[in-house]
Design an enzyme around this catalytic site. Structure first.
Site, PDB file in Angstrom:
ATOM      1  N   MET A  26       7.286  -2.145 -10.421  1.00 14.58           N
ATOM      2  CA  MET A  26       6.615  -3.881 -10.436  1.00 14.58           C
ATOM      3  C   MET A  26       5.374  -3.598 -11.518  1.00 14.58           C
ATOM      4  O   MET A  26       4.630  -4.530 -11.352  1.00 14.58           O
ATOM      5  CB  MET A  26       6.130  -4.105  -9.030  1.00 14.58           C
ATOM      6  CG  MET A  26       7.347  -4.209  -7.821  1.00 14.58           C
ATOM      7  SD  MET A  26       6.967  -5.374  -6.501  1.00 14.58           S
ATOM      8  CE  MET A  26       5.547  -4.397  -5.809  1.00 14.58           C
ATOM      9  N   GLY A  27       5.484  -2.915 -12.390  1.00 15.71           N
ATOM     10  CA  GLY A  27       4.452  -2.845 -13.402  1.00 15.71           C
ATOM     11  C   GLY A  27       3.313  -2.068 -13.043  1.00 15.71           C
ATOM     12  O   GLY A  27       3.065  -1.455 -12.390  1.00 15.71           O
ATOM     13  N   HIS A  30       1.629   3.864 -13.728  1.00 12.71           N
ATOM     14  CA  HIS A  30       0.599   5.024 -13.884  1.00 12.71           C
ATOM     15  C   HIS A  30       1.548   6.085 -13.847  1.00 12.71           C
ATOM     16  O   HIS A  30       2.577   6.024 -14.227  1.00 12.71           O
ATOM     17  CB  HIS A  30      -0.025   4.886 -12.624  1.00 12.71           C
ATOM     18  CG  HIS A  30       0.800   4.650 -11.379  1.00 12.71           C
ATOM     19  ND1 HIS A  30       1.549   5.650 -10.988  1.00 12.71           N
ATOM     20  CD2 HIS A  30       0.841   3.891 -10.464  1.00 12.71           C
ATOM     21  CE1 HIS A  30       2.334   5.236  -9.695  1.00 12.71           C
ATOM     22  NE2 HIS A  30       1.772   3.993  -9.498  1.00 12.71           N
ATOM     23  N   HIS A  33       4.958   6.411 -12.143  1.00 13.60           N
ATOM     24  CA  HIS A  33       6.095   5.832 -12.796  1.00 13.60           C
ATOM     25  C   HIS A  33       6.587   6.804 -13.937  1.00 13.60           C
ATOM     26  O   HIS A  33       7.406   6.911 -14.323  1.00 13.60           O
ATOM     27  CB  HIS A  33       5.610   4.412 -13.416  1.00 13.60           C
ATOM     28  CG  HIS A  33       5.498   3.376 -12.056  1.00 13.60           C
ATOM     29  ND1 HIS A  33       4.035   3.100 -12.237  1.00 13.60           N
ATOM     30  CD2 HIS A  33       6.046   2.746 -11.175  1.00 13.60           C
ATOM     31  CE1 HIS A  33       4.131   2.191 -11.177  1.00 13.60           C
ATOM     32  NE2 HIS A  33       4.949   2.187 -10.500  1.00 13.60           N
ATOM     33  N   GLY A 143      10.653   6.842  -6.098  1.00 11.11           N
ATOM     34  CA  GLY A 143       9.712   7.820  -5.530  1.00 11.11           C
ATOM     35  C   GLY A 143       9.418   8.088  -3.978  1.00 11.11           C
ATOM     36  O   GLY A 143       9.699   7.034  -3.246  1.00 11.11           O
ATOM     37  N   GLN A 149      11.350   3.182   2.033  1.00 11.40           N
ATOM     38  CA  GLN A 149      11.993   2.328   0.986  1.00 11.40           C
ATOM     39  C   GLN A 149      13.174   3.346   0.317  1.00 11.40           C
ATOM     40  O   GLN A 149      14.157   2.842   0.310  1.00 11.40           O
ATOM     41  CB  GLN A 149      10.932   1.874   0.056  1.00 11.40           C
ATOM     42  CG  GLN A 149      11.650   1.392  -1.314  1.00 11.40           C
ATOM     43  CD  GLN A 149      10.595   0.849  -2.288  1.00 11.40           C
ATOM     44  OE1 GLN A 149       9.965  -0.072  -2.246  1.00 11.40           O
ATOM     45  NE2 GLN A 149      10.527   1.633  -3.582  1.00 11.40           N
ATOM     46  N   LEU A 179      -0.944   8.255  -6.487  1.00 14.26           N
ATOM     47  CA  LEU A 179      -1.032   7.011  -7.442  1.00 14.26           C
ATOM     48  C   LEU A 179      -0.396   6.008  -6.951  1.00 14.26           C
ATOM     49  O   LEU A 179       0.564   6.114  -6.452  1.00 14.26           O
ATOM     50  CB  LEU A 179      -0.504   7.719  -8.729  1.00 14.26           C
ATOM     51  CG  LEU A 179      -1.299   8.995  -9.452  1.00 14.26           C
ATOM     52  CD1 LEU A 179      -0.949   9.117 -10.857  1.00 14.26           C
ATOM     53  CD2 LEU A 179      -2.766   8.734  -9.640  1.00 14.26           C
ATOM     54  N   SER A 181      -0.149   1.554  -7.850  1.00 12.24           N
ATOM     55  CA  SER A 181      -0.625   0.444  -8.570  1.00 12.24           C
ATOM     56  C   SER A 181      -1.902  -0.292  -7.852  1.00 12.24           C
ATOM     57  O   SER A 181      -2.827  -0.733  -8.326  1.00 12.24           O
ATOM     58  CB  SER A 181       0.162  -0.853  -8.788  1.00 12.24           C
ATOM     59  OG  SER A 181       1.352  -0.181  -9.353  1.00 12.24           O
TER      60      SER A 181
HETATM   61  P1  AMP Z   1       6.266   0.084  -7.631  1.00 11.60           P
HETATM   62  O1  AMP Z   1       5.893  -0.156  -8.974  1.00 11.60           O
HETATM   63  O2  AMP Z   1       4.821   0.437  -6.898  1.00 11.60           O
HETATM   64  O3  AMP Z   1       7.252  -0.764  -7.017  1.00 11.60           O
HETATM   65  O4  AMP Z   1       7.006   1.704  -7.875  1.00 11.60           O
HETATM   66  C1  AMP Z   1       8.146   1.700  -8.569  1.00 11.60           C
HETATM   67  C2  AMP Z   1       8.799   3.108  -8.200  1.00 11.60           C
HETATM   68  O5  AMP Z   1       7.746   3.931  -8.456  1.00 11.60           O
HETATM   69  C3  AMP Z   1       9.037   3.142  -6.759  1.00 11.60           C
HETATM   70  O6  AMP Z   1      10.326   4.184  -6.774  1.00 11.60           O
HETATM   71  C4  AMP Z   1       7.834   4.230  -6.254  1.00 11.60           C
HETATM   72  O7  AMP Z   1       8.261   4.910  -5.090  1.00 11.60           O
HETATM   73  C5  AMP Z   1       7.488   5.177  -7.330  1.00 11.60           C
HETATM   74  N1  AMP Z   1       6.193   5.380  -7.317  1.00 11.60           N
HETATM   75  C6  AMP Z   1       4.890   4.690  -7.071  1.00 11.60           C
HETATM   76  N2  AMP Z   1       3.832   5.540  -6.988  1.00 11.60           N
HETATM   77  C7  AMP Z   1       4.519   6.628  -7.250  1.00 11.60           C
HETATM   78  C8  AMP Z   1       3.581   8.218  -7.120  1.00 11.60           C
HETATM   79  N3  AMP Z   1       2.422   8.268  -7.070  1.00 11.60           N
HETATM   80  N4  AMP Z   1       4.615   9.207  -7.440  1.00 11.60           N
HETATM   81  C9  AMP Z   1       6.044   8.938  -7.500  1.00 11.60           C
HETATM   82  N5  AMP Z   1       6.467   7.898  -7.655  1.00 11.60           N
HETATM   83  C10 AMP Z   1       5.791   6.705  -7.531  1.00 11.60           C
END
Ligand code: AMP
Length: 270
Positions: A26-27, A30, A33, A143, A149, A179, A181
């Site tokens: 979702m952008g 960090h 990602h 992640g 999820q 980490l 967003s």
């Molecule tokens: P999001 O942008 O928050 O929807 O996350 C996109 C993907 O990045 C998802 O599969 C999350 O589980 C993964 N993700 C988010 N934070 C972390 C993290 N700290 N370490 C590893 N993967 C992450």
């Protein structure tokens, strides 16, 4: 790096690509990602990253509208990582087709975030179904940070498609804070607080080894967190790693937490 905005551009761009890795996001990218992207680059011939803040997975309009965004920074990160494709669709592109069959979560799955965020995972599964159908990747990298999820999407996608879901470890900062967003929405003091909570739960997990009646210990920990950190806790629970069923020991299980600091909802698992 090719930027794709329309579904029809995807078909054209991916025509000759084999073993495609897909990292949905979702952008506001960090190092978490970035780790997923690096895993995809290691295991696949080409990598596509999507940036789409999916409205249907937000159970609260305010939360959706205040979700952090930083597209220019994201594109710089993706360029540096030498990602092959970035897909940035709008809502219409993803949701123009009506679903034939509604996504319904089984009652047994309505635990943790599914219980506290009504409709959230239905929205996540819906968008992952649509994205997988458009992109047709060989592997999707997700992640463990969002553990529930990960399990729900893996079950759905691997049943319907040939795509494999690859789970990736949670990346943390030096204070052990995962980490996210959403961390951008916290001030310095709250970031330190969130780090203390993460560190505490790391030690708590070790403490729980070989303990049998952990229910009381969890309850005490919850009270202590509320008192010491002034946070609102949705849940602090121990559940089995493979199916998220309730567990009375830490063996083959994980600690799951969701809490609010200053109206920002954070989740983690240990
Ligand atoms: P999001 O942008 O928050 O929807 O996350 C996109 C993907 O990045 C998802 O599969 C999350 O589980 C993964 N993700 C988010 N934070 C972390 C993290 N700290 N370490 C590893 N993967 C992450």
């Amino acid at each position: 790096m090719k930027i794709l905005l329309k579904n029809k551009d995807i078909n054209e761009a991916l025509k000759k690509v084999s073993n495609l890795g897909f990292v949905p996001t979702m952008g506001c990218l960090h190092r978490g990602h970035e780790y997923l992207i690096k895993q995809s680059k290691r295991k696949c011939n080409q990598t596509l990253v999507s940036i789409f803040i999916n409205p249907t997975q937000f159970n609260n309009k305010k939360d959706y509208l205040s979700y952090p965004k930083n597209l220019n920074k994201d594109l710089n990160i993706l360029k540096k990582l030498k990602v092959n494709f970035v897909y940035i669709p709008n809502k219409k592109e993803i949701y123009s087709l009506k679903r034939k069959k509604a996504i319904i979560l089984k009652n047994e799955n309505k635990v943790l975030c599914a219980k506290f965020r009504k409709g959230h995972f239905e929205g996540v599964i819906d968008v992952m179904d649509r994205l997988t159908n458009i992109i047709k990747p060989n592997k999707i990298f997700m992640g463990e940070k969002d553990y529930q999820q990960l399990l729900l999407v893996k079950k759905f996608i691997e049943k319907k498609y040939e795509t494999k879901i690859i789970s990736c470890k949670t990346v943390r900062d030096k204070n052990k804070l995962a980490l996210s967003s959403r961390n951008q929405l916290l001030n310095k003091k709250d970031l330190i607080k969130a780090g203390k909570i993460a560190k505490d739960l790391f030690h708590f997990k070790i403490f729980l080894k070989n303990k049998k009646k952990i229910k009381n210990l969890l309850q005490q920990k919850m009270e202590l967190f509320k008192k010491n950190f002034d946070i609102k806790i949705d849940y602090l629970e121990i559940r089995k790693k493979n199916n998220l069923k309730s567990s009375s020991t830490i063996k083959n299980s994980k600690i799951f937490i969701a809490y609010f600091i200053n109206k920002v909802r954070l989740i983690d698992n240990f």
